[in-house]
Write a protein that holds these residues in place. Structure first.
Motif, PDB file in Angstrom:
ATOM      1  N   GLU A  16       0.850  -1.186   0.000  1.00  0.00           N
ATOM      2  CA  GLU A  16       0.000   0.000   0.000  1.00  0.00           C
ATOM      3  C   GLU A  16       0.887   1.237   0.000  1.00  0.00           C
ATOM      4  O   GLU A  16       2.024   1.216   0.482  1.00  0.00           O
ATOM      5  CB  GLU A  16      -0.940   0.005   1.188  1.00  0.00           C
TER       6      GLU A  16
ATOM      7  N   TYR B 252      -3.228   3.238  -6.163  1.00  0.00           N
ATOM      8  CA  TYR B 252      -3.662   1.847  -6.112  1.00  0.00           C
ATOM      9  C   TYR B 252      -4.259   1.524  -4.742  1.00  0.00           C
ATOM     10  O   TYR B 252      -3.846   2.079  -3.731  1.00  0.00           O
ATOM     11  CB  TYR B 252      -2.473   0.907  -6.361  1.00  0.00           C
ATOM     12  N   ASP B 253      -5.190   0.591  -4.733  1.00  0.00           N
ATOM     13  CA  ASP B 253      -5.737   0.093  -3.475  1.00  0.00           C
ATOM     14  C   ASP B 253      -4.729  -0.837  -2.812  1.00  0.00           C
ATOM     15  O   ASP B 253      -3.930  -1.494  -3.503  1.00  0.00           O
ATOM     16  CB  ASP B 253      -7.033  -0.684  -3.729  1.00  0.00           C
TER      17      ASP B 253
END
Length: 307
Positions: free
Chosen positions: A276, A288-289
Motif C-alpha cells: 500500500e 492503487y488500493d
C-alpha cells in the motif's frame, strides 16, 4: 547511463553515507537500475556457487531433465530446462522460449529433492542466499533513509520472505535463434528488488531507457546490478521505477566464447505483507488500493497471461 555506487560508507556509518543515499535515490527514481560496490559480499561464497552451478549445467541434458521437477519439498531445488520459459510473455508478448536454463531455490518455496551431484550444491545455494539477505537488508535501510522512513520500516515484511535465488546458464548458440527469440525476453521483475551477479559476455543484460532505447548494462568485476521491482514501484506510488530489461543474444557470426552465467536474487516480502502507498508518497493520493503480496503476484500473473 547506469550509475555505480560504492555503498561501503553507508554500511560502516561513515561520513559519505548521506551521499550514498542521494545517489541510490536518484538512480531508483530515474532508471530503476544501479550497480553497487563496497557491498561486503564474500567473493569465495559467490565463486563456490558459480562453479558448482557451472558443473551442474555441464551434466548431460537427459540427467538434468530428471532433476527438480517436483514441488513436494519446501526449500528444495527446481530446474527449468532450455526454452521452457518465455519471459516476454509476462508483458503479453508471444515469443519462442528463452535460450537459457536455470536452477531455482528459496527456503520457503516449493521444489524437489536436491541432486547428489555436484557435491555441496545445496550448501552453496544456502550460503549465497544468506549473503544476499545481508546485502538486501543494507539496501532496504538505504531505501528507508532516502524515503524518510525509520531504518527498520520494512523489516516486518521480510520475516518470512518469499525470496528466490536463481542461477541461469545461457549456453553457446551454435544455431541462429528463431525470430524474436532472446536469451531472456523483455520483462520487469515482480518483487521488491533484484540483486544480480552478472558477468561480461557477448550477449548480455540490456536495460530500456525511458525513450525506448536499449542500453547495455556495464560489467564491473565484483559489483552487483540492483533493480527496483514492480511491487516496490507500487509501494512508492510509481515514484521508484521498475524498468523493462532483457538478455540479448551474442552478435551474429560471433566467434568467441559466448556462454554466460548469471545469479539473480529476487527479494520478495512475505505472502501476507500489504502493498500500500507509503505515507511519504501519498501527497496527491494513492494510485492503487492496498493488496497483499500473494494477491498482487496472482494479479500480475493473470494480467500477463490474459486472465
Amino acid at each position: 547511463m547506469i550509475p555505480v555506487v560504492d555503498i561501503s560508507a553507508f554500511i560502516s556509518g561513515g561520513t559519505g553515507a548521506a551521499d550514498v543515499v542521494r545517489q541510490i535515490e536518484a538512480a531508483a527514481t530515474q532508471s530503476g537500475f544501479f550497480l553497487v560496490t563496497g557491498h561486503g559480499v564474500d567473493p569465495a561464497v559467490t565463486k563456490r556457487l558459480y562453479d558448482l552451478a557451472h558443473d551442474f549445467f555441464d551434466e548431460p541434458q537427459d540427467w538434468k531433465a530428471t532433476i527438480g521437477r517436483g514441488r513436494g519439498v519446501t526449500g528444495g531445488i527446481a530446474f527449468a530446462p532450455m526454452k521452457e520459459e518465455a519471459l516476454a510473455g509476462t508483458l503479453g508478448m508471444k515469443t519462442p522460449g528463452d535460450l537459457k536454463e536455470s536452477l531455482n531455490f528459496g527456503p520457503l518455496l516449493a521444489g524437489d529433492t536436491w541432486p547428489d551431484r555436484p557435491e555441496g550444491i545445496e550448501a552453496a545455494f544456502r550460503a549465497y542466499f544468506a549473503e544476499m539477505e545481508t546485502l538486501a537488508k543494507h539496501l532496504r535501510a538505504i531505501f528507508c533513509s532516502a524515503i524518510g522512513l525509520a531504518p527498520d520500516h520494512f523489516e516486518p515484511a521480510f520475516e518470512n520472505h518469499l525470496s528466490a535465488l536463481r542461477v541461469i546458464n545461457y549456453p553457446e548458440q551454435p544455431e541462429a535463434p528463431e525470430p524474436g527469440q532472446l536469451r531472456a525476453g523483455e520483462h520487469t521483475d515482480y518483487g521488491f528488488m533484484t540483486i544480480l551477479r552478472s558477468e561480461a559476455s557477448a550477449g548480455g543484460l540490456q536495460v530500456q531507457r525511458r525513450d525506448g532505447v536499449w542500453l547495455d548494462a556495464p560489467n564491473i568485476e565484483g559489483a552487483y546490478v540492483v533493480n527496483i521491482g514492480d511491487a516496490f514501484m507500487r509501494w512508492s506510488n510509481d515514484e521508484w521505477v521498475s524498468t523493462p530489461h532483457r538478455v540479448a543474444n551474442p552478435p551474429s557470426g560471433f566467434k568467441g566464447t559466448a556462454r554466460r552465467q548469471s545469479i539473480p536474487f529476487f527479494l520478495n516480502p512475505s505472502a501476507e505483507t500489504m502493498i500500500e502507498c507509503l505515507p511519504p508518497f501519498a501527497g496527491d493520493g494513492a494510485k492503487y488500493d492496498p493488496i497483499s503480496f500473494a494477491d498482487y503476484i496472482a494479479l500480475k500473473t493473470s494480467q500477463a497471461f490474459g486472465g
